[in-house]
Design a protein around this motif. Sequence first.
Motif, mmCIF file in Angstrom:
data_model
loop_
_atom_site.group_PDB
_atom_site.id
_atom_site.type_symbol
_atom_site.label_atom_id
_atom_site.label_comp_id
_atom_site.label_asym_id
_atom_site.label_seq_id
_atom_site.Cartn_x
_atom_site.Cartn_y
_atom_site.Cartn_z
ATOM 1 N N SER A 1 65.271 82.534 -48.673
ATOM 2 C CA SER A 1 65.416 81.488 -48.092
ATOM 3 C C SER A 1 66.551 80.312 -48.884
ATOM 4 N N THR A 2 67.266 79.555 -47.920
ATOM 5 C CA THR A 2 68.104 78.716 -48.424
ATOM 6 C C THR A 2 67.959 77.093 -47.827
ATOM 7 N N ASP A 3 67.995 76.256 -48.795
ATOM 8 C CA ASP A 3 67.847 74.656 -48.410
ATOM 9 C C ASP A 3 68.961 73.944 -48.906
ATOM 10 N N THR A 4 69.657 72.952 -48.292
ATOM 11 C CA THR A 4 70.586 72.261 -48.444
ATOM 12 C C THR A 4 70.112 70.764 -48.321
ATOM 13 N N LEU A 5 70.320 70.015 -49.481
ATOM 14 C CA LEU A 5 69.980 68.682 -49.547
ATOM 15 C C LEU A 5 71.292 67.739 -49.587
ATOM 16 N N VAL A 6 71.718 66.679 -48.798
ATOM 17 C CA VAL A 6 72.689 65.902 -48.833
ATOM 18 C C VAL A 6 72.241 64.608 -49.230
ATOM 19 N N ALA A 7 73.274 63.961 -49.869
ATOM 20 C CA ALA A 7 73.091 62.634 -50.393
ATOM 21 C C ALA A 7 73.201 61.743 -49.076
ATOM 22 N N LEU B 1 65.864 64.224 -59.122
ATOM 23 C CA LEU B 1 66.431 65.068 -57.808
ATOM 24 C C LEU B 1 66.617 66.629 -58.178
ATOM 25 N N GLY B 2 66.816 67.032 -59.382
ATOM 26 C CA GLY B 2 66.840 68.439 -59.801
ATOM 27 C C GLY B 2 65.736 69.072 -59.728
ATOM 28 N N GLN B 3 64.582 68.448 -59.774
ATOM 29 C CA GLN B 3 63.176 69.029 -59.528
ATOM 30 C C GLN B 3 63.022 68.993 -58.136
ATOM 31 N N ARG B 4 63.131 68.096 -57.271
ATOM 32 C CA ARG B 4 63.075 68.005 -56.045
ATOM 33 C C ARG B 4 64.031 69.096 -55.452
ATOM 34 N N SER B 5 65.124 69.256 -55.794
ATOM 35 C CA SER B 5 66.080 70.052 -55.013
ATOM 36 C C SER B 5 65.507 71.637 -54.921
ATOM 37 N N LEU B 6 64.890 72.042 -56.288
ATOM 38 C CA LEU B 6 64.377 73.408 -56.172
ATOM 39 C C LEU B 6 63.033 73.587 -55.689
ATOM 40 N N ALA B 7 62.111 72.447 -55.747
ATOM 41 C CA ALA B 7 60.749 72.642 -55.236
ATOM 42 C C ALA B 7 60.827 72.762 -53.739
ATOM 43 N N VAL B 8 61.562 72.139 -53.078
ATOM 44 C CA VAL B 8 61.583 72.143 -51.688
ATOM 45 C C VAL B 8 62.192 73.496 -51.126
ATOM 46 N N ALA B 9 62.860 74.054 -51.763
ATOM 47 C CA ALA B 9 63.254 75.164 -51.325
ATOM 48 C C ALA B 9 62.483 76.546 -51.791
ATOM 49 N N ALA B 10 61.880 76.470 -52.941
ATOM 50 C CA ALA B 10 60.721 77.222 -53.358
ATOM 51 C C ALA B 10 59.385 77.182 -52.424
ATOM 52 N N ALA C 1 55.183 79.709 -48.471
ATOM 53 C CA ALA C 1 54.919 79.633 -46.972
ATOM 54 C C ALA C 1 54.610 81.162 -46.302
ATOM 55 N N MET C 2 55.672 82.160 -47.226
ATOM 56 C CA MET C 2 55.571 83.492 -46.874
ATOM 57 C C MET C 2 54.630 84.266 -47.674
ATOM 58 N N GLY C 3 53.937 83.697 -48.439
ATOM 59 C CA GLY C 3 53.070 84.323 -49.510
ATOM 60 C C GLY C 3 53.726 85.218 -50.550
ATOM 61 N N ALA C 4 54.923 84.858 -50.664
ATOM 62 C CA ALA C 4 55.798 85.657 -51.746
ATOM 63 C C ALA C 4 55.629 85.169 -53.179
ATOM 64 N N PRO D 1 81.748 65.661 -51.544
ATOM 65 C CA PRO D 1 80.496 64.550 -51.427
ATOM 66 C C PRO D 1 79.129 65.288 -51.862
ATOM 67 N N LEU D 2 78.395 64.589 -52.681
ATOM 68 C CA LEU D 2 77.267 65.151 -53.433
ATOM 69 C C LEU D 2 76.504 65.974 -52.315
ATOM 70 N N SER D 3 76.122 67.095 -52.679
ATOM 71 C CA SER D 3 75.330 68.019 -52.030
ATOM 72 C C SER D 3 74.929 69.189 -52.718
ATOM 73 N N ILE D 4 73.298 69.626 -52.243
ATOM 74 C CA ILE D 4 73.008 70.551 -53.330
ATOM 75 C C ILE D 4 72.473 71.796 -52.541
ATOM 76 N N THR D 5 72.880 73.191 -52.546
ATOM 77 C CA THR D 5 72.303 73.941 -51.857
ATOM 78 C C THR D 5 71.501 75.174 -52.722
ATOM 79 N N VAL D 6 70.153 75.498 -52.652
ATOM 80 C CA VAL D 6 69.543 76.166 -53.305
ATOM 81 C C VAL D 6 69.170 77.561 -52.395
ATOM 82 N N THR D 7 69.303 78.762 -53.011
ATOM 83 C CA THR D 7 68.688 79.758 -52.277
ATOM 84 C C THR D 7 67.896 80.621 -53.208
ATOM 85 N N VAL D 8 66.575 80.647 -52.555
ATOM 86 C CA VAL D 8 65.490 81.460 -53.669
ATOM 87 C C VAL D 8 65.091 82.685 -53.205
#
Length: 320
Positions: A45-51, A64-73, A78-81, A127-134
């Motif tokens: 799964s991938t999530d992008t957070l934009v300032a 922000l570092g904590q939140r960026s990973l937690a929302v993607a994880a 949710a998938m039971g993974a 521009p500040l944005s953070i994309t996390v793929t888990v």
Amino acid sequence: MGEFELINHYFAAAQCAQGGEGVALGIGDDCALLDLPPGEQLAVSTDTLVAGVHFPRVCDPGLLGQRSLAVAASDLAAMGATPIAFTLALTLPEVGEAWLRAFADGLDRMARRCRLGLIGGDTTRGPLSITVTVFGRVPAGQALRRSGARPGDLLCVGGELGNAAGALPLVLGEREAPNALAQPLLDHYWSPSPQFALGQLLRGRATAALDISDGLLADCGHIAKASGVALEVNLHQVPVSAALQGFVGPQAALQAAVAGGDDYVLAFTLPPGQLSSLQAQTPVHVIGRVLEGQGVSLRDRQGQDITPLQRGYQHFRETP
């Protein structure tokens, strides 16, 4: 500082980037390599957070570092993974060493909490944005999906709702509150806890599941549509925290709980016969039921339909 120096200094040296179970090859090559046990599937799964959209342009980079990973994880939960690893794509307007150090520290804290290893990514200017793929793993055929809810199932959630939405005035500096009320709400916003244990307990039990990111009613709509059923939510059964009620009042707390975003709590449908065994292992809240039909409705204590027009957050909502 160049791109590769930035990566090596702030991210490759972090504890979460030193490999771990399921990581055959991490940072340093063109691709990372993951190992899966026989009979398991890879969940991605991938999530992008934009300032200015998902977080204030000026905020604590460690949080922000904590939140960026937690929302993607949370999508893995949710998938039971079972979590394995993640990648980070970071777009920065400039290289600020103090900002990067704090951001990397917060990311590493959440990675270790979620047992996720950093295995690669990218950095670029803009521009500040953070994309996390888990990445996670789940036994073949046992992933939780949105499409299995059946009439007669119970609708449940894995915890209190509305805290993150209630925290927004605090996050944006629009209001203040005593620490006893403010801190639980701010903690939920900046450091949500992906419900991995609950997701894994739901394998073989729940008929459908997802994590609540855009609001309870909006996200339940995804289950209803994917499953071809109707979901009925009882407002008086929706769990809200004492801190949220103390901060905004009981009625506004319930409104935040049903239509506010960023909860990252699991919502799921469950055959009634599974409830007692699940509640013996973890707290869950029954908030409604699955019916024949379509869509999502909200009912008051007398059973009257009080479904609001605004059901949650949408990025591309049309405006008049």
